[in-house]
Design a protein around this motif. Structure first.
Motif, mmCIF file in Angstrom:
data_model
loop_
_atom_site.group_PDB
_atom_site.id
_atom_site.type_symbol
_atom_site.label_atom_id
_atom_site.label_comp_id
_atom_site.label_asym_id
_atom_site.label_seq_id
_atom_site.Cartn_x
_atom_site.Cartn_y
_atom_site.Cartn_z
ATOM 1 N N ALA A 1 -2.809 0.503 -10.149
ATOM 2 C CA ALA A 1 -3.097 0.490 -8.712
ATOM 3 C C ALA A 1 -4.580 0.729 -8.447
ATOM 4 O O ALA A 1 -5.299 1.296 -9.268
ATOM 5 C CB ALA A 1 -2.259 1.545 -8.002
ATOM 6 N N LYS A 2 -5.010 0.296 -7.269
ATOM 7 C CA LYS A 2 -6.383 0.523 -6.822
ATOM 8 C C LYS A 2 -6.371 1.762 -5.924
ATOM 9 O O LYS A 2 -5.719 1.758 -4.884
ATOM 10 C CB LYS A 2 -6.903 -0.692 -6.063
ATOM 11 N N PHE B 1 -8.533 0.960 5.102
ATOM 12 C CA PHE B 1 -7.479 0.912 4.086
ATOM 13 C C PHE B 1 -6.616 -0.345 4.198
ATOM 14 O O PHE B 1 -6.212 -0.725 5.274
ATOM 15 C CB PHE B 1 -6.608 2.185 4.210
ATOM 16 N N LYS C 1 -2.424 -0.703 -3.374
ATOM 17 C CA LYS C 1 -3.594 0.072 -2.962
ATOM 18 C C LYS C 1 -3.081 1.451 -2.551
ATOM 19 O O LYS C 1 -2.083 1.551 -1.829
ATOM 20 C CB LYS C 1 -4.297 -0.618 -1.792
ATOM 21 N N ASN D 1 -7.956 4.413 -3.423
ATOM 22 C CA ASN D 1 -8.971 4.679 -2.415
ATOM 23 C C ASN D 1 -9.565 6.070 -2.654
ATOM 24 O O ASN D 1 -8.936 6.903 -3.309
ATOM 25 C CB ASN D 1 -8.308 4.645 -1.027
ATOM 26 N N LYS E 1 0.840 -1.191 0.000
ATOM 27 C CA LYS E 1 0.000 0.000 0.000
ATOM 28 C C LYS E 1 0.879 1.247 0.000
ATOM 29 O O LYS E 1 2.011 1.211 0.500
ATOM 30 C CB LYS E 1 -0.907 0.039 1.235
ATOM 31 N N GLN F 1 -3.685 5.517 -1.123
ATOM 32 C CA GLN F 1 -4.461 6.551 -0.429
ATOM 33 C C GLN F 1 -3.788 7.895 -0.668
ATOM 34 O O GLN F 1 -2.629 8.091 -0.303
ATOM 35 C CB GLN F 1 -4.542 6.285 1.070
#
Length: 199
Positions: free
Chosen positions: A160-161, A199, A128, A163, A80, A130
Motif C-alpha cells: 500500500a501507499k 487524500f 492508499k 500517506n 483507500k 491514512q
C-alpha cells in the motif's frame, strides 16, 4: 467514485478516544472534499476476530474464510483506508494486531514469488492509507516503542501507499494532559484538514 474503508482501531469508548475524535474529524473533512466517494465503516472492536488471537490451539483454523478472507476481500474491494490507533503498552491495540494477523497471508496480500532474495511483493498495491495515531508519552521518550513505525511498515510490506501519518503524542504528559478533547483536536485540525483534501 472511490470506496473508502474507515477502520476504528481504538479500544477506548468512541466519545473519549482521542485518536477516534481526530479520525472522525479527518473523515468529515474528507467527505466534504470528496462528496462522491462511498464511506464504509468497520469497528474492529465489534468483529469476532478481535477476540480470537492466533494461538497454538487455533493455528489450523485461524486463516479461515470467515475470519481472514472476509477482511482481505474487503481490502481488495476498496481504494483507500483511513485508520486510527492509539499506542497501548508501547504498541498497537490487540484489535489492530489481530486484524493484521488475519490479513497478512502469503499469496493473498503479499508474495515472495518473483521477488528478489530477502524481499517480498505487496499485493495490496492499489490501496492508499491514512493512519491517525496517538500516544501518551511524548515522541522519543521510549525510542524502542513506535506503533507508527509498525503500522507504516506493515502497510508498506503489503504494497500500500502510506500517506504521512498524523501523530498526536504526549497526550498523557504535561502540558497536553490538562487539555480537553476539543483542545487536543484544535492542535491537529489544520493538518487533518489539509491531508483530507489531498487524500
Amino acid at each position: 467514485m472511490k470506496k473508502i474503508l474507515v477502520l476504528y482501531g481504538s479500544p477506548m469508548p468512541r466519545e473519549t478516544s482521542i485518536s477516534t475524535i481526530l479520525m472522525d474529524y479527518f473523515v468529515k473533512e474528507y467527505q466534504e472534499s470528496h462528496p462522491e466517494d462511498e464511506i464504509i465503516s468497520l469497528d474492529l472492536n465489534m468483529e469476532p476476530m478481535s477476540t480470537l488471537p492466533l494461538t497454538s490451539a487455533n493455528l489450523g483454523s485461524f486463516y479461515n474464510e470467515e475470519l481472514s478472507d472476509k477482511y482481505i476481500n474487503l481490502l481488495k474491494s476498496v481504494d483507500k483506508v483511513i485508520m486510527n490507533a492509539p499506542m497501548i503498552n508501547f504498541n498497537v491495540p490487540a484489535t489492530v494486531k489481530n486484524f493484521f494477523d488475519r490479513i497478512s497471508v502469503a499469496n493473498k496480500t503479499f508474495s515472495y514469488k518473483y521477488a528478489k532474495n530477502g524481499s517480498s511483493i505487496g499485493l495490496l498495491d492499489h490501496l492508499k492509507i491514512q493512519i491517525i495515531a496517538t500516544q501518551g508519552a511524548p515522541l522519543g521518550w521510549y525510542p524502542w516503542a513506535s506503533h507508527v513505525n509498525y503500522l507504516e511498515g506493515i502497510w508498506n510490506f503489503l504494497g500500500a501507499k502510506v500517506n504521512p501519518t498524523v501523530l498526536l503524542d504526549g497526550v498523557k504528559a504535561e502540558p497536553l494532559n490538562t487539555k480537553s478533547k476539543q483542545e487536543l483536536l484544535e492542535l491537529k485540525k489544520n493538518e487533518l484538514a489539509s491531508l483530507a483534501k489531498e487524500f
